[in-house]
Design a protein around this motif. Sequence first.
Motif, PDB file in Angstrom:
ATOM      1  N   MET A  88       0.940  -1.248   0.076  1.00 58.51           N
ATOM      2  CA  MET A  88      -0.069  -0.176   0.115  1.00 58.51           C
ATOM      3  C   MET A  88       0.657   1.340  -0.034  1.00 58.51           C
ATOM      4  SD  MET A  88      -3.062   0.607   2.910  1.00 58.51           S
ATOM      5  CE  MET A  88      -4.097   2.074   2.707  1.00 58.51           C
ATOM      6  N   GLY A  89       1.668   1.480  -1.129  1.00 62.57           N
ATOM      7  CA  GLY A  89       2.743   2.781  -1.395  1.00 62.57           C
ATOM      8  C   GLY A  89       3.922   1.998  -0.704  1.00 62.57           C
ATOM      9  N   SER A  90       4.680   2.946  -0.967  1.00 62.36           N
ATOM     10  CA  SER A  90       6.244   2.477  -0.862  1.00 62.36           C
ATOM     11  C   SER A  90       6.715   2.697   0.494  1.00 62.36           C
ATOM     12  CB  SER A  90       7.207   3.580  -1.553  1.00 62.36           C
ATOM     13  OG  SER A  90       6.920   3.446  -2.947  1.00 62.36           O
ATOM     14  N   ASP A  91       5.879   3.291   1.602  1.00 60.79           N
ATOM     15  CA  ASP A  91       6.142   3.154   2.939  1.00 60.79           C
ATOM     16  C   ASP A  91       5.144   3.673   3.728  1.00 60.79           C
ATOM     17  OD1 ASP A  91       5.959   5.999   2.639  1.00 60.79           O
ATOM     18  OD2 ASP A  91       8.141   6.133   2.451  1.00 60.79           O
ATOM     19  N   LEU A  92       5.090   3.549   4.986  1.00 58.59           N
ATOM     20  CA  LEU A  92       3.942   3.990   5.799  1.00 58.59           C
ATOM     21  C   LEU A  92       3.515   5.499   5.368  1.00 58.59           C
ATOM     22  CD1 LEU A  92       2.002   2.750   8.023  1.00 58.59           C
ATOM     23  CD2 LEU A  92       3.335   3.921   9.681  1.00 58.59           C
ATOM     24  N   ALA A  93       4.146   6.356   5.376  1.00 56.52           N
ATOM     25  CA  ALA A  93       3.723   7.712   4.845  1.00 56.52           C
ATOM     26  C   ALA A  93       2.842   7.659   3.693  1.00 56.52           C
ATOM     27  CB  ALA A  93       4.975   8.468   4.529  1.00 56.52           C
ATOM     28  N   GLU A  94       3.403   6.877   2.460  1.00 51.61           N
ATOM     29  CA  GLU A  94       2.498   6.771   1.567  1.00 51.61           C
ATOM     30  C   GLU A  94       1.124   6.143   1.600  1.00 51.61           C
ATOM     31  OE1 GLU A  94       4.095   5.482  -2.215  1.00 51.61           O
ATOM     32  OE2 GLU A  94       5.785   7.220  -2.313  1.00 51.61           O
ATOM     33  N   ALA A  95       1.369   5.075   2.579  1.00 44.39           N
ATOM     34  CA  ALA A  95      -0.034   4.277   2.976  1.00 44.39           C
ATOM     35  C   ALA A  95      -0.941   5.190   3.597  1.00 44.39           C
ATOM     36  CB  ALA A  95       0.681   3.349   3.828  1.00 44.39           C
ATOM     37  N   THR A  96      -0.317   6.005   4.354  1.00 37.84           N
ATOM     38  CA  THR A  96      -1.312   6.927   5.140  1.00 37.84           C
ATOM     39  C   THR A  96      -2.065   8.047   4.280  1.00 37.84           C
ATOM     40  OG1 THR A  96       0.292   6.913   7.183  1.00 37.84           O
ATOM     41  CG2 THR A  96      -1.537   8.874   7.175  1.00 37.84           C
ATOM     42  N   GLU A  97      -1.120   8.457   3.229  1.00 35.03           N
ATOM     43  CA  GLU A  97      -1.972   9.238   2.223  1.00 35.03           C
ATOM     44  C   GLU A  97      -2.855   8.578   1.221  1.00 35.03           C
ATOM     45  OE1 GLU A  97       0.437  12.206  -0.199  1.00 35.03           O
ATOM     46  OE2 GLU A  97       2.308  10.941   0.425  1.00 35.03           O
ATOM     47  N   ILE A  98      -2.580   7.214   1.107  1.00 31.83           N
ATOM     48  CA  ILE A  98      -3.551   6.421   0.436  1.00 31.83           C
ATOM     49  C   ILE A  98      -4.841   6.392   1.289  1.00 31.83           C
ATOM     50  CG2 ILE A  98      -4.240   3.960  -0.653  1.00 31.83           C
ATOM     51  CD1 ILE A  98      -1.213   3.960  -1.222  1.00 31.83           C
ATOM     52  N   LEU A  99      -4.738   5.840   2.444  1.00 28.57           N
ATOM     53  CA  LEU A  99      -5.811   5.771   3.335  1.00 28.57           C
ATOM     54  C   LEU A  99      -6.545   7.033   3.603  1.00 28.57           C
ATOM     55  CD1 LEU A  99      -7.285   4.199   5.522  1.00 28.57           C
ATOM     56  CD2 LEU A  99      -5.723   5.167   7.110  1.00 28.57           C
ATOM     57  N   SER A 100      -5.978   8.298   3.520  1.00 32.61           N
ATOM     58  CA  SER A 100      -6.739   9.577   3.652  1.00 32.61           C
ATOM     59  C   SER A 100      -7.490   9.709   2.158  1.00 32.61           C
ATOM     60  CB  SER A 100      -5.700  10.424   3.998  1.00 32.61           C
ATOM     61  OG  SER A 100      -5.036  10.379   5.203  1.00 32.61           O
ATOM     62  N   LEU A 101      -6.942   9.606   1.222  1.00 35.79           N
ATOM     63  CA  LEU A 101      -7.613   9.708   0.100  1.00 35.79           C
ATOM     64  C   LEU A 101      -8.766   8.660  -0.188  1.00 35.79           C
ATOM     65  CD1 LEU A 101      -7.309  11.129  -3.068  1.00 35.79           C
ATOM     66  CD2 LEU A 101      -5.889   9.007  -3.692  1.00 35.79           C
ATOM     67  N   CYS A 102      -8.725   7.395   0.004  1.00 35.53           N
ATOM     68  CA  CYS A 102      -9.681   6.732   0.054  1.00 35.53           C
ATOM     69  C   CYS A 102     -10.787   7.081   0.889  1.00 35.53           C
ATOM     70  CB  CYS A 102      -9.324   5.160   0.371  1.00 35.53           C
ATOM     71  SG  CYS A 102      -8.107   4.455  -0.810  1.00 35.53           S
ATOM     72  N   ARG A 103     -10.542   7.479   2.027  1.00 36.17           N
ATOM     73  CA  ARG A 103     -11.725   7.801   3.128  1.00 36.17           C
ATOM     74  C   ARG A 103     -12.352   9.272   2.166  1.00 36.17           C
ATOM     75  NH1 ARG A 103      -8.200   7.979   8.739  1.00 36.17           N
ATOM     76  NH2 ARG A 103      -8.809   5.693   9.338  1.00 36.17           N
ATOM     77  N   GLU A 104     -11.542  10.284   1.786  1.00 36.72           N
ATOM     78  CA  GLU A 104     -12.008  11.609   1.528  1.00 36.72           C
ATOM     79  C   GLU A 104     -12.777  11.115   0.076  1.00 36.72           C
ATOM     80  OE1 GLU A 104     -10.338  15.342  -1.293  1.00 36.72           O
ATOM     81  OE2 GLU A 104      -8.963  14.242   0.319  1.00 36.72           O
ATOM     82  N   ARG A 105     -12.564  10.200  -0.753  1.00 40.90           N
ATOM     83  CA  ARG A 105     -13.115  10.163  -2.013  1.00 40.90           C
ATOM     84  C   ARG A 105     -14.137   8.853  -1.772  1.00 40.90           C
ATOM     85  NH1 ARG A 105     -11.207  12.683  -6.177  1.00 40.90           N
ATOM     86  NH2 ARG A 105     -12.166  11.114  -7.932  1.00 40.90           N
ATOM     87  N   ARG A 106     -14.242   8.311  -0.624  1.00 43.53           N
ATOM     88  CA  ARG A 106     -15.263   7.290  -0.565  1.00 43.53           C
ATOM     89  C   ARG A 106     -15.049   6.011  -1.350  1.00 43.53           C
ATOM     90  NH1 ARG A 106     -19.405   8.697  -2.363  1.00 43.53           N
ATOM     91  NH2 ARG A 106     -18.913  10.687  -3.394  1.00 43.53           N
ATOM     92  N   LEU A 107     -13.795   5.632  -1.596  1.00 46.63           N
ATOM     93  CA  LEU A 107     -13.449   4.738  -2.446  1.00 46.63           C
ATOM     94  C   LEU A 107     -13.600   3.352  -1.708  1.00 46.63           C
ATOM     95  CD1 LEU A 107     -10.131   5.713  -4.261  1.00 46.63           C
ATOM     96  CD2 LEU A 107     -12.289   6.094  -4.890  1.00 46.63           C
ATOM     97  N   GLN A 108     -14.344   2.445  -2.177  1.00 44.61           N
ATOM     98  CA  GLN A 108     -14.130   0.853  -1.931  1.00 44.61           C
ATOM     99  C   GLN A 108     -12.909   0.066  -2.174  1.00 44.61           C
ATOM    100  OE1 GLN A 108     -18.802  -0.432  -2.135  1.00 44.61           O
ATOM    101  NE2 GLN A 108     -18.380   1.013  -3.868  1.00 44.61           N
ATOM    102  N   ALA A 109     -12.066   0.484  -1.305  1.00 47.53           N
ATOM    103  CA  ALA A 109     -10.818  -0.150  -1.791  1.00 47.53           C
ATOM    104  C   ALA A 109     -10.197  -1.052  -1.001  1.00 47.53           C
ATOM    105  CB  ALA A 109      -9.938   1.036  -1.948  1.00 47.53           C
TER     106      ALA A 109
END
Length: 350
Positions: A105-126
Amino acid sequence: MTLRQHWPLASQPRPIVIIGAGSIVSDAHLPAYAKAGYPVQGIFDPDLGKAQALADIWGCKAYPSMSEAVASGSVVFDLATPPAAHLDVLRQLPPGAAALIQKPMGSDLAEATEILSLCRERRLQAALNFQLRFSPMMLALQDAIGQGMLGEVLDFDAWLALDTPWGLWKFLEGLPRVEIALHSIHYLDFVRAILGNPLGVHAKTIGHPASKMAQTRTSAILDYGDRVRCSLSVNHDHAFGRRFQACEFRLCGTDGAAYVKLGVNLDYPQGEPDELWIKQADADWQQIALDGEWFPDAFASRMSQLQRFVTGEESELISNVEDAWQTMALVEAAYTSSASPATPMAGLPS
């Protein structure tokens, strides 16, 4: 004994749009979806020639641009993209879209956190494609544990002594994180599926003089307190012939034990058959007949679970981004541990 080995198929699956046309798509994604009867609407890759070649073989569309690929409605997007590309692709998906994201889920935990925030914001069923959980052998093992065949799991050992052909993945050369982030992450995620989150981890991951990869060998101990022991020994440089190579899990419980052979990693990519053995109480070891292999069958079951969630046939999305973030946190903790000094030995008294 009867144990579940495949996820139920979705009764009304959405068409699949695949982003990426690498070898994992041709070797696993497309064969798995064809076997399950899931329709693939099209494929996009920055290299249009690669996408077109796969589209011609599998009878689907090759999208000339990302914008055309993500314009499709009522589909499941399958991101077979490098970890550093996940965020950019996810930003272009329609709000509320369903997406399966290739691990990690991304290259590291920082990117994983960005992906998590983006999925929450855009309501992605991911969800993340941690498909080891969905392989026939591991679904059967999880079912056996759920039925109480092993009792309380007290010991979990992962032992790998392999000669992994890293040359198949030239793009990994030069990456700062390889072994845990791209390989053993499967095992850490599966341990979490069985035992939950550990209290912490002690780990050391290193390279090998004969390899161009940053890391190819890892030792890790996951701390589950004073009742459960969990350890991983991973060596991708055991290049001394097949006889004493291994890729296996051993689980011991209060009432039984299990042995799993992960065959695909032995003589990769040809592989060997997977194996699952279970011993209950005073009975002999029993080999479970497996219907399928990790590759490609796990990819079909992983997609089935997501499809059934987005179409309302199931209420829980397994390995969703919330859960997958915790696997990434465990990976990050392992790298932090590896970079930290070990407890030094005391000096000889004078």
